[in-house]
Design a protein around this motif. Structure first.
Motif, PDB file in Angstrom:
ATOM      1  N   ARG A  96       0.835  -1.203   0.000  1.00  0.00           N
ATOM      2  CA  ARG A  96       0.000   0.000   0.000  1.00  0.00           C
ATOM      3  C   ARG A  96       0.870   1.253   0.000  1.00  0.00           C
ATOM      4  N   LEU A  97       1.989   1.210   0.710  1.00  0.00           N
ATOM      5  CA  LEU A  97       2.922   2.347   0.689  1.00  0.00           C
ATOM      6  C   LEU A  97       3.516   2.541  -0.697  1.00  0.00           C
ATOM      7  N   ASN A  98       3.881   1.466  -1.363  1.00  0.00           N
ATOM      8  CA  ASN A  98       4.433   1.581  -2.713  1.00  0.00           C
ATOM      9  C   ASN A  98       3.452   2.259  -3.659  1.00  0.00           C
ATOM     10  N   VAL A 116      20.586  -0.265  -3.626  1.00  0.00           N
ATOM     11  CA  VAL A 116      19.118  -0.108  -3.636  1.00  0.00           C
ATOM     12  C   VAL A 116      18.544  -1.432  -4.126  1.00  0.00           C
ATOM     13  N   MET A 117      18.020  -2.230  -3.217  1.00  0.00           N
ATOM     14  CA  MET A 117      17.538  -3.559  -3.584  1.00  0.00           C
ATOM     15  C   MET A 117      16.162  -3.828  -2.991  1.00  0.00           C
ATOM     16  N   GLY A 118      15.393  -4.667  -3.678  1.00  0.00           N
ATOM     17  CA  GLY A 118      14.131  -5.136  -3.144  1.00  0.00           C
ATOM     18  C   GLY A 118      13.243  -4.022  -2.639  1.00  0.00           C
ATOM     19  N   GLY A 119      12.949  -4.047  -1.336  1.00  0.00           N
ATOM     20  CA  GLY A 119      12.099  -3.026  -0.743  1.00  0.00           C
ATOM     21  C   GLY A 119      12.632  -1.626  -0.918  1.00  0.00           C
ATOM     22  N   GLY A 120      13.948  -1.485  -1.074  1.00  0.00           N
ATOM     23  CA  GLY A 120      14.531  -0.173  -1.357  1.00  0.00           C
ATOM     24  C   GLY A 120      14.092   0.364  -2.697  1.00  0.00           C
ATOM     25  N   VAL A 121      13.902  -0.537  -3.663  1.00  0.00           N
ATOM     26  CA  VAL A 121      13.358  -0.140  -4.957  1.00  0.00           C
ATOM     27  C   VAL A 121      11.918   0.338  -4.781  1.00  0.00           C
ATOM     28  N   GLY A 122      11.179  -0.333  -3.912  1.00  0.00           N
ATOM     29  CA  GLY A 122       9.778   0.019  -3.706  1.00  0.00           C
ATOM     30  C   GLY A 122       9.566   1.404  -3.140  1.00  0.00           C
ATOM     31  N   VAL A 123      10.489   1.887  -2.301  1.00  0.00           N
ATOM     32  CA  VAL A 123      10.325   3.225  -1.720  1.00  0.00           C
ATOM     33  C   VAL A 123      11.058   4.291  -2.520  1.00  0.00           C
ATOM     34  N   SER A 124      11.598   3.925  -3.676  1.00  0.00           N
ATOM     35  CA  SER A 124      12.334   4.906  -4.482  1.00  0.00           C
ATOM     36  C   SER A 124      11.891   4.946  -5.938  1.00  0.00           C
ATOM     37  N   ALA A 125      11.847   3.793  -6.589  1.00  0.00           N
ATOM     38  CA  ALA A 125      11.641   3.767  -8.037  1.00  0.00           C
ATOM     39  C   ALA A 125      10.224   4.122  -8.470  1.00  0.00           C
ATOM     40  N   HIS A 126       9.275   4.196  -7.526  1.00  0.00           N
ATOM     41  CA  HIS A 126       7.926   4.659  -7.862  1.00  0.00           C
ATOM     42  C   HIS A 126       7.797   6.177  -7.709  1.00  0.00           C
ATOM     43  N   VAL A 148       9.947 -13.833  -4.958  1.00  0.00           N
ATOM     44  CA  VAL A 148       9.710 -13.244  -6.275  1.00  0.00           C
ATOM     45  C   VAL A 148       9.784 -11.719  -6.178  1.00  0.00           C
ATOM     46  N   PRO A 149      10.115 -11.049  -7.273  1.00  0.00           N
ATOM     47  CA  PRO A 149      10.121  -9.581  -7.251  1.00  0.00           C
ATOM     48  C   PRO A 149       8.762  -9.053  -6.810  1.00  0.00           C
ATOM     49  N   ASP A 150       8.799  -8.110  -5.870  1.00  0.00           N
ATOM     50  CA  ASP A 150       7.552  -7.545  -5.361  1.00  0.00           C
ATOM     51  C   ASP A 150       7.710  -6.041  -5.237  1.00  0.00           C
ATOM     52  N   VAL A 151       7.009  -5.410  -4.307  1.00  0.00           N
ATOM     53  CA  VAL A 151       6.990  -3.945  -4.115  1.00  0.00           C
ATOM     54  C   VAL A 151       6.744  -3.207  -5.432  1.00  0.00           C
ATOM     55  N   GLY A 152       5.961  -3.821  -6.327  1.00  0.00           N
ATOM     56  CA  GLY A 152       5.734  -3.236  -7.642  1.00  0.00           C
ATOM     57  C   GLY A 152       6.850  -3.528  -8.616  1.00  0.00           C
ATOM     58  N   GLY A 153       7.782  -4.393  -8.232  1.00  0.00           N
ATOM     59  CA  GLY A 153       8.909  -4.707  -9.105  1.00  0.00           C
ATOM     60  C   GLY A 153       8.504  -5.400 -10.385  1.00  0.00           C
ATOM     61  N   THR A 154       7.474  -6.248 -10.331  1.00  0.00           N
ATOM     62  CA  THR A 154       7.053  -6.901 -11.575  1.00  0.00           C
ATOM     63  C   THR A 154       6.543  -5.863 -12.577  1.00  0.00           C
ATOM     64  N   TRP A 155       5.856  -4.843 -12.078  1.00  0.00           N
ATOM     65  CA  TRP A 155       5.356  -3.768 -12.939  1.00  0.00           C
ATOM     66  C   TRP A 155       6.509  -2.975 -13.542  1.00  0.00           C
ATOM     67  N   GLU A 287      -1.395  -1.055  -9.376  1.00  0.00           N
ATOM     68  CA  GLU A 287      -2.176  -1.674  -8.304  1.00  0.00           C
ATOM     69  C   GLU A 287      -2.549  -3.119  -8.641  1.00  0.00           C
ATOM     70  N   HIS A 288      -2.877  -3.371  -9.887  1.00  0.00           N
ATOM     71  CA  HIS A 288      -3.186  -4.750 -10.283  1.00  0.00           C
ATOM     72  C   HIS A 288      -1.961  -5.644 -10.127  1.00  0.00           C
ATOM     73  N   ALA A 289      -0.802  -5.131 -10.520  1.00  0.00           N
ATOM     74  CA  ALA A 289       0.429  -5.909 -10.363  1.00  0.00           C
ATOM     75  C   ALA A 289       0.728  -6.171  -8.890  1.00  0.00           C
ATOM     76  N   LEU A 290       0.492  -5.185  -8.042  1.00  0.00           N
ATOM     77  CA  LEU A 290       0.721  -5.364  -6.609  1.00  0.00           C
ATOM     78  C   LEU A 290      -0.209  -6.422  -6.024  1.00  0.00           C
TER      79      LEU A 290
END
Length: 357
Positions: A96-98, A116-126, A148-155, A287-290
């Protein structure tokens, strides 16, 4: 400058001119995200959205090593091993934060210096303005631990040029600043020694993108662009086994290294990641990807590969995980069906969509 510290000092929350500043403050674990940190960031964004004195938000990381090495996978692993219910809570609030960051009405600036990895991507790359440096290393290495890639990483990876995002995911590739910009994970490169000046300028400017552009330097040639021909060819194969075969059959040493990297990683996680990233290419929104990621990651933390991957890569560090199933050929439709049965009705809803279709 006024300061308010939240998250048990794990996130420093303060104001600097027109900036609302968030500094991840667990340098001893490379600023890995915990649930209290996620909640502190979310609360600050809620507060600043309606504060006319805050023109933009900036996130960075304490210490010299990087912004954030990812989420708290040790917590997720321990919770899964004990049959706890904390993992879905953390995951749902993180996702939800992503989504909130991606839709935030004020400019959100991320200093993606260092790791910048994993969850770090989620709080930055969006974010809206994403700054990298020559020290930047961006990665989504989840398949190395049976995740698996998450935090919107698949998107994000689904919308990288050609098959480069799929390559980055299945190899757990470490991307340079140039590669991150090329893949759409970042916007501009800045010299790391000028980041302090950049922050000062951002605090006094109504337009962060223009300010960042004034500090921009040439990031160099992205290796992924150079390698596009064999990447696009090999990763277009139908399934994971076909991708590995195509990589091994290409007379290119980098492709051969990629084949070995893919083959080392968890076959089930790689298969699920492959399908999720391809599916995200036609998903109507982040949001659908998440929502898809939330289903898959709840299954991951309840499958033996995850605790085994965390053991092998992060605890014992023997680098010899025993995957189940052991090879790509063993990942049958029945295995995937059993894996996807890991979703439980008591898990909290993600709530980003009225339906998950």
């Amino acid at each position: 400058m006024s300061a308010r510290v939240g998250g048990g000092d794990a996130v420093v929350v303060r104001r600097q001119g027109g900036l609302g500043r968030l500094t991840l403050n667990r340098p001893q674990v490379l600023n890995a995200l915990s649930l209290p940190m996620i909640r502190t960031i979310a609360a600050a964004l809620d507060e600043w959205e309606h504060d006319d004195g805050v023109r933009a938000v900036l996130i960075d990381g304490a210490g010299e090593r990087g912004l954030c090495a990812g989420g708290d996978v040790r917590f997720l692993s321990d919770d899964a091993a004990t049959g706890g219910h904390g993992a879905p809570v953390l995951l749902s609030e993180e996702y939800r934060l992503n989504a909130r960051i991606a839709r935030y009405p004020k400019p959100y600036v991320a200093l993606m210096d260092g790791v910048v990895m994993g969850g770090g991507v989620g709080v930055s790359a969006h974010g809206r303005v994403r700054v990298v440096t020559r020290r930047t290393v961006v990665a989504m290495p989840e398949v190395t631990i049976g995740y698996v890639p998450d935090v919107g990483g698949t998107w994000l990876l689904a919308h990288a040029p050609g098959e480069t995002g799929l390559h980055a995911a299945l190899c757990a590739a470490r991307l340079t600043a140039a590669d991150a910009i090329y893949c759409g994970l970042a916007d501009v490169a800045v010299a790391p020694e000028r980041l302090g000046e950049l922050v000062e300028a951002l605090a006094d400017s109504p337009d962060p993108a223009d300010v960042a552009a004034e500090f921009a330097v040439d990031p160099g040639v992205p290796a992924l662009a150079v390698d596009r021909e064999w990447i696009d060819h090999c990763y277009a194969a139908d399934d994971l086994a076909g991708i590995v075969e195509a990589l091994r059959g290409t007379r290119n040493p980098d492709a051969a290294k990629a084949a070995e990297a893919v083959a080392r990683n968890a076959p089930l996680a790689c298969t699920v990641a492959l399908r999720a990233i391809r599916g995200a290419r036609t998903a109507p929104s982040l949001e659908h990807a998440l929502h898809t990621e939330y289903e898959l990651t709840r299954c991951c933390v309840r499958w033996p590969d995850f605790t085994e991957g965390v053991r092998a890569m992060l605890i014992d560090r023997d680098g010899a995980p025993r995957w189940d199933p052991a090879t790509a050929a063993d990942v049958t439709d029945d295995v995937v069906a059993r894996f996807r049965a890991g979703v439980r009705p008591e898990d909290p809803p993600l709530g980003l969509l009225t339906t998950t279709s």
